[in-house]
Scaffold this motif. Structure first.
Motif, mmCIF file in Angstrom:
data_model
loop_
_atom_site.group_PDB
_atom_site.id
_atom_site.type_symbol
_atom_site.label_atom_id
_atom_site.label_comp_id
_atom_site.label_asym_id
_atom_site.label_seq_id
_atom_site.Cartn_x
_atom_site.Cartn_y
_atom_site.Cartn_z
ATOM 1 N N VAL A 176 31.275 48.389 40.026
ATOM 2 C CA VAL A 176 30.790 48.784 38.689
ATOM 3 C C VAL A 176 30.824 47.573 37.755
ATOM 4 O O VAL A 176 31.542 46.610 38.002
ATOM 5 C CB VAL A 176 31.646 49.921 38.073
ATOM 6 C CG1 VAL A 176 31.583 51.181 38.917
ATOM 7 C CG2 VAL A 176 33.079 49.480 37.875
ATOM 8 N N ALA A 177 30.078 47.679 36.636
ATOM 9 C CA ALA A 177 30.035 46.570 35.687
ATOM 10 C C ALA A 177 31.315 46.535 34.850
ATOM 11 O O ALA A 177 31.824 45.466 34.532
ATOM 12 C CB ALA A 177 28.813 46.718 34.780
ATOM 13 N N SER A 197 46.053 48.542 38.825
ATOM 14 C CA SER A 197 44.899 47.871 38.223
ATOM 15 C C SER A 197 45.252 46.396 38.106
ATOM 16 O O SER A 197 46.402 46.053 37.807
ATOM 17 C CB SER A 197 44.539 48.489 36.869
ATOM 18 O OG SER A 197 45.529 48.210 35.928
ATOM 19 N N VAL A 198 44.295 45.551 38.398
ATOM 20 C CA VAL A 198 44.544 44.100 38.452
ATOM 21 C C VAL A 198 43.563 43.397 37.532
ATOM 22 O O VAL A 198 42.361 43.698 37.560
ATOM 23 C CB VAL A 198 44.339 43.585 39.905
ATOM 24 C CG1 VAL A 198 44.568 42.068 39.969
ATOM 25 C CG2 VAL A 198 45.252 44.311 40.872
ATOM 26 N N GLY A 199 44.071 42.436 36.740
ATOM 27 C CA GLY A 199 43.207 41.608 35.906
ATOM 28 C C GLY A 199 43.175 42.084 34.459
ATOM 29 O O GLY A 199 43.494 43.226 34.157
ATOM 30 N N ASP A 200 42.824 41.170 33.581
ATOM 31 C CA ASP A 200 42.683 41.508 32.169
ATOM 32 C C ASP A 200 41.489 40.722 31.623
ATOM 33 O O ASP A 200 41.608 39.510 31.404
ATOM 34 C CB ASP A 200 43.976 41.126 31.433
ATOM 35 C CG ASP A 200 43.939 41.580 29.975
ATOM 36 O OD1 ASP A 200 43.029 42.359 29.635
ATOM 37 O OD2 ASP A 200 44.814 41.143 29.198
ATOM 38 N N VAL A 202 40.274 44.409 33.431
ATOM 39 C CA VAL A 202 40.553 44.887 34.791
ATOM 40 C C VAL A 202 39.396 44.561 35.726
ATOM 41 O O VAL A 202 38.231 44.835 35.417
ATOM 42 C CB VAL A 202 40.784 46.422 34.777
ATOM 43 C CG1 VAL A 202 41.230 46.888 36.154
ATOM 44 C CG2 VAL A 202 41.802 46.808 33.737
ATOM 45 N N GLU A 203 39.747 43.973 36.877
ATOM 46 C CA GLU A 203 38.716 43.624 37.868
ATOM 47 C C GLU A 203 38.708 44.569 39.053
ATOM 48 O O GLU A 203 37.670 44.843 39.649
ATOM 49 C CB GLU A 203 38.948 42.196 38.376
ATOM 50 C CG GLU A 203 38.547 41.148 37.368
ATOM 51 C CD GLU A 203 38.894 39.764 37.860
ATOM 52 O OE1 GLU A 203 39.216 39.604 39.043
ATOM 53 O OE2 GLU A 203 38.858 38.849 37.025
ATOM 54 N N ARG A 219 38.563 53.155 45.131
ATOM 55 C CA ARG A 219 38.838 51.822 44.570
ATOM 56 C C ARG A 219 37.622 51.407 43.739
ATOM 57 O O ARG A 219 36.483 51.611 44.169
ATOM 58 C CB ARG A 219 39.102 50.816 45.691
ATOM 59 C CG ARG A 219 39.792 49.573 45.184
ATOM 60 C CD ARG A 219 40.192 48.643 46.297
ATOM 61 N NE ARG A 219 40.999 49.308 47.317
ATOM 62 C CZ ARG A 219 41.415 48.715 48.427
ATOM 63 N NH1 ARG A 219 41.089 47.461 48.665
ATOM 64 N NH2 ARG A 219 42.131 49.377 49.309
ATOM 65 N N ILE A 220 37.888 50.857 42.578
ATOM 66 C CA ILE A 220 36.791 50.451 41.690
ATOM 67 C C ILE A 220 36.859 48.934 41.536
ATOM 68 O O ILE A 220 37.929 48.395 41.221
ATOM 69 C CB ILE A 220 36.933 51.129 40.311
ATOM 70 C CG1 ILE A 220 37.056 52.652 40.505
ATOM 71 C CG2 ILE A 220 35.732 50.845 39.434
ATOM 72 C CD1 ILE A 220 37.583 53.354 39.279
#
Ligand SMILES: CC(C)(COP(=O)(O)OP(=O)(O)OC[C@H]1O[C@@H](n2cnc3c(N)ncnc32)[C@H](O)[C@@H]1OP(=O)(O)O)[C@@H](O)C(=O)NCCC(=O)NCCS
Length: 285
Positions: A176-177, A197-200, A202-203, A219-220
């Motif tokens: 997803v975008a 959730s990973v990243g800021d 979130v990736e 999983r997104i």
């Protein structure tokens, strides 16, 4: 216990199969006559692979039936007792004898029991037999208004070597975008738990569709719109289809098509996310 004889046993067993309280969870309604009970017993006995026994109290009175269902892919246990015979351990004792016969005599690898999620007494029999809860599915009996949820229990033959399942779980990945936005929509519509959730921003994030550590999950992952080919996920739901439909429609996100009945006996609606991913929610029609 003695092998069930539909002809001879129908009279005594009509007190069981003709009682609406006992039949509340059965695949069909209570029978209206001894002849109807005889027909039901004959049909259930004639199914390929069926092995049914009458359960008798110490004084020889027939109080119910236990055995293996016929015409099922994985051998399935069945039990039913007259109302007056509940609470005395007959079902557990009879079912344990059926299991012993299935494993020691027939050499079966495993047996299952499918029990409606609110059939507390039957669930307790499974627990007393040492069965393990394997999962849930939804069923809809023709004589009942809507679908109901069923717990599938399993018991493996301890005399046979048990290999662990080759796959524990399958998790679809949705590109997803905007991961955070999609996560929020799916979390609220599906009452899901964010597992990680990973990243800021979130990736990558994982959603578990239920309150426990394991369960169906999605999983997104981040992907530019140009690279996110639409995916279709089919989600089996039990009795909650209409609630889910309302929540999806109220989310104001994507496109929601109202529930329709499919020719293959499923009622379903489609929730299409902005990227074009289609979540198809279905329950037995
Ligand atoms: C499902 C059904 C067979 C269970 O009957 P049940 O009497 O609750 O189960 P059991 O015969 O194993 O008896 C267990 C009870 O007897 C007690 N008991 C007494 N002596 C016992 C003994 N020697 N061993 C085990 N339990 C004993 C247990 O403590 C338990 O008591 P509780 O109900 O107060 O907890 C019965 O409710 C029924 O016929 N339901 C309708 C048909 C149905 O739903 N079938 C299953 C479809 S999946």
């Amino acid at each position: 216990m003695a092998p069930l004889d539909p002809e001879a046993d129908a009279e005594a067993l009509h007190a069981v199969y003709g009682d609406p309280e006992v039949m509340a969870w059965w695949t069909r309604p209570a029978t209206a006559s001894v002849a109807g009970t005889r027909r039901l017993l004959a049909e259930e006995s004639e199914r390929r692979g069926a092995a049914l026994w009458t359960v008798r109290a110490g004084n020889g009175t027939v109080v119910g039936v236990a055995g293996l269902l016929g015409a099922v892919e994985i051998p399935g246990l069945t039990w039913i007792l007259a109302r007056h015979a509940w609470g005395q351990g007959f079902a557990t004792e009879a079912a344990a004898a059926v299991v012993e016969h299935a494993f020691a005599h027939d050499g079966l690898e495993r047996v299952e029991a499918w029990v409606e999620a609110d059939n507390a007494r039957s669930l307790a029999v499974c627990r007393r037999l040492g069965m393990v809860r394997r999962g849930m599915l939804a069923q809809h009996y023709a004589h009942r208004e809507g679908p109901h949820e069923v717990v599938v229990w399993g018991l493996a033959n301890p005399r046979k070597e048990q290999n662990p399942p080759p796959v524990l779980h399958v998790e679809p990945m949705l590109p997803v975008a905007d991961v955070a936005a999609t996560l929020e929509v799916l979390r609220s519509v599906l009452s899901a738990r964010v597992a990680f959730s990973v990243g800021d921003p979130v990736e990558v994030a994982g959603l578990v569709l239920g309150p426990w550590s394991v369960g169906p999950s999605i999983r997104i992952v981040t992907a530019p719109r140009s690279q996110s080919a639409p995916v279709t996920l089919a989600l089996d739901v039990g009795t909650g289809l209409d609630d889910l439909y309302r929540r999806a429609a109220d989310s104001g996100v994507g496109r929601v098509e109202p529930p329709i009945e499919q020719p293959w006996g499923v009622r379903e609606f489609v929730f299409q996310l902005p990227e074009g991913h289609r979540l198809v929610f279905g329950a037995p029609a």
